[in-house]
Write an enzyme that holds these catalytic residues in place. Sequence first.
Site, PDB file in Angstrom:
ATOM      1  N   GLU A 190     -36.149  27.872  50.079  1.00  0.00           N
ATOM      2  CA  GLU A 190     -36.279  27.659  51.405  1.00  0.00           C
ATOM      3  C   GLU A 190     -36.255  26.255  51.633  1.00  0.00           C
ATOM      4  OE1 GLU A 190     -39.193  25.901  54.445  1.00  0.00           O
ATOM      5  OE2 GLU A 190     -39.627  26.244  52.353  1.00  0.00           O
TER       6      GLU A 190
ATOM      7  N   HIS B 147     -39.023  32.169  52.623  1.00  0.00           N
ATOM      8  CA  HIS B 147     -40.397  31.623  52.240  1.00  0.00           C
ATOM      9  C   HIS B 147     -40.916  32.499  51.181  1.00  0.00           C
ATOM     10  CE1 HIS B 147     -40.743  29.215  55.898  1.00  0.00           C
ATOM     11  NE2 HIS B 147     -41.560  28.603  55.343  1.00  0.00           N
TER      12      HIS B 147
END
Lengths: 528, 347
Positions: free
Chosen positions: B18, B313
């Site tokens: 991420e 994430h």
Amino acid sequence: MKKTVVIGFVGTVLDYAGKGGQRWDKWRPSVGLCQQDDLLVDRLELLHDSRSRGLFERLRQDIAAVSPGTEVRSVEINLRNPWDFEEVYGALHDFARGYAFDADHEDYLIHITTGTHVAQICWFLLAEARYLPARLVQTSPPVQRREEGVAGSYALIDLDLSRYDKIATRFAREQAETVSFLKSGIATRNARFNRMIEQIERVAVRSKAPMLLCGPTGAGKSFLARRIYELKKARHQLNGRFVEVNCATLRGDNAMSALFGHVRGAFTGAQAERAGLLRSADGGLLFLDEIGELGLDEQAMLLKAIEEKRFFPFGSDREADSDFQLIAGTMRDLGQWVASGRFREDLYARINLWTYTLPGLAERAEDLEPNLEFELARYAREYGEQVRFNAEARHAYLKFAMSPDAAWSGNFRELSASVTRMATLAEAGRITEAVVDEELARLRQGWRTQRDSPLRALMGERFEQLDLFDQLQLESVAAVCRQAASLSDAGRRLFGVSRQDKARPNDADRLRKYLARYDLSWQQLHSS
Amino acid sequence: MKTTQQQDWLALDGAEGEGGGQVLRSALTLSAISGRPFRIERIRAGRAKPGLLRQHLTAVQAAAAICGATVQGAELGSTRLSFVPGMIRGGDYRFAIGSAGSCTLVLQTVLPALWFADAPSTVTVSGGTHNQAAPPADFLIRAWWPLVATLGVQQQLVLLRHGFYPAGGGEVRASVTPCAALQPLDLTERGALRQVRAEALVARVPAHVAQRELARVTQHLGEVAGEARVLPPDEGPGNVLLIEVVHEQVSEVFTAFGERGVSAEAVADRAAREARQYLAGRAAVGEHLADQLLLPLALAGGGRFTATCASSHLRTNAMVIERFLPVRVEVADEDGAARVTVHPRVD
């Protein structure tokens, strides 16, 4: 890590948004600066007057909410008129002087978005003059589409321009251009000369102080002085004229009058007023070549004119003003002349600040080729005719010109004359080997004639039978004798060091015996 | 769980996965718990403002505070950091953060570590509790907390004051009683739908805004229990709409924030759309809850759950977790949803 301290005004307009909750909808620069996600303000010194205490208090509370790590301090500063430059500058100057800056532990930023434009200008001036050891910080309102909320953005402005790569590159380029300009675009290769010109560029751009250019005749002193003038004029540092005079041409009353001017009737024949060279150079640059030849009276007047920018024209009891940049040129060793009382020590001290010795052409053999190109281009410009060398001719010319046999006693002026002669004699724009051969013979002849010193005339064949070592020594001794007032005077100068060890120096006798070895006498040499 | 210090340094690449603050926050928690020091480089390398921002620095300082860590490179804009944890100490902690930061991100960083402290703790975080950039405190309290409670964690979370962006000024308090070990979790089914309720909060914003939001939610989701709450004006200005979907096994919370220039109806549309998508699927948890659930699961040493999707994430978290803990995270696609399984790893 250093703490970040911001100093700025409470923005009575921009930071004001009422007391209600709607204040959070408005961009407030002092609050926004404390809401940046990549900047932590450890301390904020907010300047405000007594009427803005309420606004300050609200800002303090709101900043405590959005940035608990920020200490907000009040600095009360009462300005009668925040648009009055003098008052604002004075107040901020006092603030800067009174503030306990701790640059080892704290990093200072001046917030210039709040406060009047006059305050902004004063902040800038104080930061630039380093009264404030700070960078400037500018905040801007949020741009809606970027979703940066109400905090807006900020930008740091460091007035040390060398910290910006693009600006530094720009300066470097400009400096290179200026250096090249001073060298008239000639790509010189002599390292010592190049270093010297680079320094002259820096001094010329930054300083108004006098310069002293030393070096043999034809080394380019006058040329360089004019280039410096043109550079300063292009930079708007000078707006007057370039005035050049060779002091060797100034004698007697004429010298005074030529330099300092005279009033009508100052002396017999002075039928009209004359401004003089110093006044003509007002606002410009005065180049006094061969300054060593100036009489002692003129030297004294010149010193006053340089120091006070005022002087008395000949015969006048009213002072005249002139503010000029001075460049002096000399081929003499002025230090020696001061020692012997021929040049005023105080004037020498005044002009001996930026002293540069221009090497002669023979000492810059590697620069001969680029200068040859420059001279050909100059000829083409002046005479409207492009002239080129044949390859062999060029080779032959350079080979000789760069060899130790080439004395180049007239230096660049002599090279210029040599090129002009060859170019003039060239058929159909080509300088052939024949033209070069002829020119080289001419140059050799010229230098031989010079070498045919008066000693040769006095001693004839005997001079040729001496070692070069002895020839050179004898020539130097003869040169001193020619200038000396008497045999004793010459002796004192020649044995200036060793005579101090002798209880009863008899320099005259030492010199007489030395000369006698060559069957020479002081009278002979002095009158030669 | 807790091992002695002076193990090998872990080297992490902050730009991996991420590429934002998630790698750092997960690493801080895991380092404190495992006792393993780490170095991270290229922190947020690809971002417009690379390196540590204030909210990341706050997380580093908070994590360092609870385990007495030695930290290098904890400066704004720093792109490298080294973190050597000490013992996790229970105690009374207070962290004051700016309104742009988020209380919930700080809590998510320090709470899992305090589960394994030597003594009970209270953690009070003041600042922003409700802003766009992070899950609101309500999400932590209503969705995340009940799930970690089933793992055996004993903690309480109380929202004392709301702190909306940009004024901030909110406060959340957590109380934690440490536990020896966590129970694995198996959450592949939601169970039966119990309730859908909507709550519209306004502070220093006209009450009709809340009413309109609730009315709009009803248009999307049918008749749901709705409540409009007018908060004390000093907690504002701010407006948030929360839609809580309660199943037998799990509660989910979907939120949308009111902002200047956006109508109450548009705000309601956002939250309702998310809730409707979740209701239409069968996975146990939504995207954000899945991100937050993985780490407790890994600390328990195993377990599995289904999620509406596996976000970047989540995958980033999985990568960091595998570096620190003896587990393997498996993410499998299952009928458009994701099945996440944490296996113990036998090296």
